[in-house]
Each structure stands twice: as structure tokens, then as C-alpha cells.
Design a protein around this motif. Structure first.
Motif, short mmCIF file in Angstrom:
data_model
loop_
_atom_site.label_atom_id
_atom_site.label_comp_id
_atom_site.label_asym_id
_atom_site.label_seq_id
_atom_site.Cartn_x
_atom_site.Cartn_y
_atom_site.Cartn_z
N GLY A 61 0.27 -1.53 -0.35
CA GLY A 61 0.20 -0.08 0.73
C GLY A 61 0.63 1.36 0.05
O GLY A 61 0.43 2.01 -0.23
N GLY A 62 1.81 0.51 0.44
CA GLY A 62 3.02 2.45 0.14
C GLY A 62 2.64 3.11 0.90
O GLY A 62 2.80 4.63 1.04
N GLU A 63 2.90 2.49 2.71
CA GLU A 63 2.45 3.90 3.60
C GLU A 63 3.84 3.55 4.16
O GLU A 63 3.74 5.13 5.37
CB GLU A 63 1.51 3.23 4.78
N ALA A 64 4.30 2.56 4.15
CA ALA A 64 6.02 2.86 5.04
C ALA A 64 7.00 3.72 5.13
O ALA A 64 7.30 4.25 3.54
CB ALA A 64 6.69 1.51 5.05
N GLN A 65 7.47 4.71 5.94
CA GLN A 65 8.59 5.49 4.93
C GLN A 65 9.86 4.22 5.16
O GLN A 65 10.03 3.21 4.86
CB GLN A 65 9.09 5.41 6.20
N ASP A 66 10.95 4.73 4.53
CA ASP A 66 12.41 4.41 4.07
C ASP A 66 12.85 3.55 5.44
O ASP A 66 12.93 4.12 6.50
CB ASP A 66 13.05 5.13 3.61
N MET A 67 13.25 2.03 5.04
CA MET A 67 14.32 1.78 5.55
C MET A 67 13.34 0.87 7.36
O MET A 67 13.80 1.12 8.17
CB MET A 67 15.18 1.94 6.09
N VAL A 68 12.18 1.34 6.91
CA VAL A 68 10.87 0.82 7.94
C VAL A 68 11.22 -1.01 7.82
O VAL A 68 9.40 -0.75 6.52
CB VAL A 68 9.74 1.43 8.35
N ASP A 69 10.14 -1.56 8.30
CA ASP A 69 10.36 -3.24 8.15
C ASP A 69 9.09 -3.20 8.56
O ASP A 69 8.20 -2.11 8.73
CB ASP A 69 10.56 -4.34 9.29
N VAL A 70 8.19 -3.50 7.13
CA VAL A 70 6.66 -4.07 6.39
C VAL A 70 6.32 -4.79 7.43
O VAL A 70 6.21 -6.16 6.54
CB VAL A 70 6.77 -3.80 5.48
N PRO A 71 5.64 -5.64 7.87
CA PRO A 71 4.65 -6.83 8.64
C PRO A 71 3.69 -7.23 7.31
O PRO A 71 3.47 -6.82 6.12
CB PRO A 71 3.98 -6.17 9.34
N HIS A 72 3.49 -8.45 7.83
CA HIS A 72 2.66 -9.01 7.24
C HIS A 72 1.34 -8.41 7.00
O HIS A 72 0.84 -8.46 7.87
CB HIS A 72 2.40 -10.46 6.87
N ALA A 73 0.09 -8.88 5.96
CA ALA A 73 -1.40 -7.69 6.02
C ALA A 73 -1.87 -8.91 5.14
O ALA A 73 -1.86 -9.82 4.65
CB ALA A 73 -1.13 -6.17 5.34
N ARG A 74 -3.29 -8.46 4.93
CA ARG A 74 -4.35 -8.99 4.38
C ARG A 74 -5.31 -8.68 3.49
O ARG A 74 -5.46 -6.89 3.78
CB ARG A 74 -5.53 -9.57 5.05
N ASP A 75 -4.74 -8.49 2.02
CA ASP A 75 -5.61 -7.28 1.16
C ASP A 75 -8.14 -7.58 1.48
O ASP A 75 -8.57 -8.34 1.63
CB ASP A 75 -5.75 -8.09 0.14
N LYS A 76 -7.86 -6.06 2.32
CA LYS A 76 -9.38 -6.18 2.24
C LYS A 76 -10.25 -6.30 1.21
O LYS A 76 -11.72 -6.81 1.48
CB LYS A 76 -9.24 -4.63 3.30
N ARG A 77 -10.22 -5.72 -0.48
CA ARG A 77 -11.60 -6.11 -0.97
C ARG A 77 -11.11 -7.58 -1.30
O ARG A 77 -12.72 -8.01 -1.60
CB ARG A 77 -10.77 -5.42 -2.15
N THR A 78 -10.31 -8.63 -1.53
CA THR A 78 -10.45 -9.48 -1.77
C THR A 78 -9.83 -11.13 -0.70
O THR A 78 -10.36 -12.31 -1.48
CB THR A 78 -8.95 -9.95 -2.72
N GLY A 79 -9.30 -10.23 0.87
CA GLY A 79 -9.64 -11.48 1.47
C GLY A 79 -7.98 -12.49 1.40
O GLY A 79 -7.11 -12.85 2.06
N ALA A 80 -7.15 -11.93 0.11
CA ALA A 80 -5.92 -13.02 -0.37
C ALA A 80 -5.04 -12.25 0.95
O ALA A 80 -4.86 -10.81 1.65
CB ALA A 80 -5.62 -12.34 -1.29
N PRO A 81 -3.90 -12.84 1.22
CA PRO A 81 -2.87 -12.73 1.84
C PRO A 81 -1.80 -11.64 1.12
O PRO A 81 -1.51 -11.71 -0.01
CB PRO A 81 -1.96 -13.75 2.90
N ILE A 82 -0.79 -10.77 1.98
CA ILE A 82 -0.07 -9.68 1.74
C ILE A 82 1.04 -9.74 2.15
O ILE A 82 0.84 -9.59 3.11
CB ILE A 82 -0.93 -8.62 1.19
N ILE A 83 2.16 -10.66 1.70
CA ILE A 83 3.78 -11.07 2.28
C ILE A 83 4.57 -10.03 1.56
O ILE A 83 4.13 -9.20 0.57
CB ILE A 83 4.12 -12.29 1.20
#
Length: 400
Positions: A61-83
Motif C-alpha cells: 500500500g506504500g504507507e511505510a517510510q524508508d528502511m521501516v520493516d513492513v509486516p505481513h497483512a491481508r488485502d481487504k478487498r479480496t481477502g488474499a494475504p499480502i506477504i
């Protein structure tokens, strides 16, 4: 002009393949078509449902600043995991075998900005390598280089052995003139990854390689939080060098990489020094600014804004290298090079990783002439134009 995603719905051989297989998507917010429709919506429109998504640095989704660890998530529209492919270890930058085991095809669509340091091209290459090892074919949707594909704009010395990193996994100039598809195809071919089979590329049609992104038939969509405009991308090959110092590169302002400085910098003196170098194509305007986050947050900084006046004569790598040298000369007591961990590397200063060796940093510390250092850092490998021809041939070999 048609980028890879524009062409995707018009390619029955690809769309039918996606509709009948389990596939993953590596993308980010700038993965949009000519109508500014995101790849997730384009795929939904053609009836193709991803089994999972992958997100690069800054996140899917492009929310994180540079060099910030990004956690796994789930796509709200499809329910598919975001790795997430950006964690706290270098190993986290590549898809894991268990993730690739759940898909039959990997679809990649990432917008690059034409600079070696920008990590999305290396995420694409790492994902291609991992997929090839797992026997998962890759379809890459190519996009044009927003700061042109002209060989006349190539700038920056390639890295020497021992200085490769996630801000330059392979030795290439800083401003390389390639598309993300050309870069991935070039190194995939050299590594023996079968092109047209393990790696297929939906190429760009109708791109004038001399044109910048703001002359295309579509708006510039920011691929990361601090890359808001085409003008940002133009200065970025030089502006990113400041990440290797304690100078603010303008994060926390409305014009990152154009506005730079520090609380202990005299902007007028810095501007005068830049003019004295004789470097062309820009105006350095003295100013003060107050970053809202990151370096010197909340403090009033002196510095300059780099206004590009002539894109053809402006050399960002040379300009900002000279700027760093002049800033240190102005206030050596307060200026420092970054020594903290940088893009998974603890043992090499960030400035060395960015410039590709320790030569520029040592020359700056020795007080050598700013213009001479700038010329050294900005001079590309004379054989690189031949490599761009190799990359073009590799792209055509992989082309759909």
C-alpha cells in the motif's frame, strides 16, 4: 504509449493463463494503468483473482517510510494475504519457498525511477531468482524509465567488488537508462534463467526514450512516500547520496531531495560554493526549512533547494556529490557520514554503498576539490552503452 499493465487485458494468452492458475502479484501503489486504475482492479475486471500479493519496501500500500520493516497483512478487498518482502533481515527481501509453493505464476508490476539505489528493481530481480529456483514462471509487466532511457543521461560510477548491497545488488551506473524489465532480463540471462519461459516480459509499446515522465500521456503516480513528482525523480540520483550523511535530504518537507541542509549549514555559502564548481543545469537557491520528521525534525535548517534549469546539462550525481563535499568543508565539526546500519549492511558506511566504493568519502574527508570528487563519482563505465544494448536484446528475448 502502452505500459505492460495497459497491454495485459489485450493479451488473451496471458489473461487466460492467469484465470486458470494460482498466481501471486508483486506490486505497489504506482502499479496503475493509463487510466490510473490499480493492477488489483484491472485483474478483478478481467476476472483474474490473485492467490496472494507481495509488497516491496514501503509496502504493497506504500504507507511505510524508508528502511521501516513492513509486516505481513491481508488485502481487504479480496481477502488474499499480502506477504511483505521488506523485513529486518536480508533474507526477508525474497519470497519464501512456502509462499511460492502456493502459486503457479508470479506477476510483477513495479514502477522504478531509474536510479541504482531505488530498491524496487532489486526486489523484482530477487523475486525472479527465487521463483526460478522454485520452478514458478514470472511474468513481468514492464514500465518506462521516468528519467529517460537516453544513453546521453547515463551517470555514476559502477560499484567495485565488495560494495554491492540492496541499494545496488549488481554493478551498474547510478543513472543507468534502463527499464526495470531490461535490468531484470539482463541479469536473468547472465544467470542462465530461461527467457521467454521462466521469465516473460510484457514490454512497453510506443515509448520515446528521450522523454521524461511528465511528458507522458498520464500523471506521475508516486511509487514511494518521498517520491512525489517527476522532478523528485530527476534529482534523486544525486539527492539520495545525502542518506549517507547527517545532512537532511528533505524528508519531512514537501519537496524531498530538492530541499537539503542542516541546522549548521549556511545556505548562501553553500549556494555560492556550488556555483563556483562550474557544474551546469541547475540553480541552488539558499533557504531555511524545518523538517517535520526524520533528520533534524523540528529544527530550523539552513540549506539550498536545487532547481533544475536544464535537464540535458544537469548531472544530479555530480551536483550532489559536490554539495556533500562543500557541506563538510563548511562545517567539518558538525558534518558526519552515516555509520549506522544501512539497508542490512553494518560494516560499510552508507555513503560508500551509495557511491560504490570508499574513494569519494576518503577524498571528501581529505578536503580534496569538490568538482574533482564530483567528476570521479559521476563518470560512468565507458562500456555501459554496450551493456544497455545487451539488456535491450535480453528484453526482446523475454518479450511477450
Amino acid at each position: 504509449m502502452l505500459v505492460g499493465l495497459d497491454r495485459l487485458p489485450r493479451l488473451p494468452s496471458v489473461t487466460s493463463r492467469l484465470n486458470r492458475t494460482r498466481f501471486g502479484v508483486l506490486a505497489h501503489p504506482a502499479s496503475v494503468d493509463r487510466g490510473i486504475e490499480h493492477i488489483g482492479d484491472v485483474l478483478a475486471r478481467i476476472g483474474a483473482k490473485p492467490a496472494l500479493f507481495f509488497g516491496p519496501e514501503h509496502g504493497y500500500g506504500g504507507e511505510a517510510q524508508d528502511m521501516v520493516d513492513v509486516p505481513h497483512a491481508r488485502d481487504k478487498r479480496t481477502g488474499a494475504p499480502i506477504i511483505s518482502l521488506y523485513g529486518d533481515r536480508f533474507e526477508d527481501l525474497s519470497p519464501r519457498p512456502e509462499h511460492l509453493a502456493s502459486i503457479d505464476v508470479l506477476l510483477i508490476d513495479l514502477a522504478d525511477v531509474g536510479s541504482r539505489y531505488y530498491t524496487f528493481v532489486w526486489t523484482a530481480l530477487l523475486a525472479t531468482r527465487a521463483a526460478a529456483k522454485a520452478g514458478v514462471p514470472v511474468i513481468l509487466l514492464d514500465r518506462p524509465n521516468p528519467i529517460t532511457g537516453s544513453r546521453r543521461t547515463i551517470e555514476g560510477r559502477s560499484q567495485v567488488p565488495g560494495f554491492l548491497s540492496f541499494v545496488g545488488l549488481e554493478p551498474i551506473p547510478v543513472r543507468h537508462s534502463l527499464t526495470i524489465g531490461e535490468t531484470v532480463a539482463l541479469f536473468a540471462r547472465r544467470e542462465g534463467i530461461p527467457l521467454g519461459d521462466a521469465l516473460s516480459i510484457v514490454t512497453v509499446e510506443g515509448w520515446d526514450r528521450e522523454k521524461y515522465a511528465d511528458a507522458w500521456d498520464r500523471p506521475f503516480v508516486m511509487p514511494s512516500p518521498n517520491m512525489p513528482t517527476c522532478c523528485t525523480a530527476i534529482v534523486y540520483p544525486g539527492g539520495c547520496l545525502l542518506e549517507g550523511t547527517n545532512l537532511s535530504e528533505g524528508r519531512g518537507t514537501t519537496q524531498p531531495f530538492e530541499i537539503v541542509g542542516a541546522p549548521w549549514i549556511d545556505g548562501h555559502q553553500l549556494a555560492q560554493g556550488l556555483r563556483a564548481t562550474g557544474l551546469q543545469g541547475f540553480v541552488a537557491r539558499p533557504l531555511t526549512f524545518r523538517p517535520t520528521f526524520q533528520k533534524h525534525a523540528g529544527q530550523i535548517c539552513g540549506g539550498v533547494q536545487i532547481h533544475v534549469a536544464d535537464r540535458m546539462t544537469f548531472r544530479p550525481v555530480a551536483t550532489y556529490t559536490a554539495l556533500v563535499a562543500l557541506a563538510r568543508r563548511q562545517n567539518p565539526q558538525n558534518f558526519t557520514f552515516r555509520t549506522e546500519r544501512y539497508e542490512y549492511i553494518d560494516t560499510i558506511p552508507a555513503f560508500d554503498l551509495l557511491t560504490g566504493s570508499d574513494q569519494a568519502r576518503r577524498a571528501i574527508e581529505a578536503g580534496e576539490d569538490a568538482r574533482s570528487i564530483a567528476e570521479y563519482v559521476s563518470t560512468p563505465d565507458p562500456t555501459w552503452p554496450d551493456v544497455t544494448a545487451e539488456a535491450s536484446a535480453a528484453l526482446q528475448e523475454a518479450a511477450i
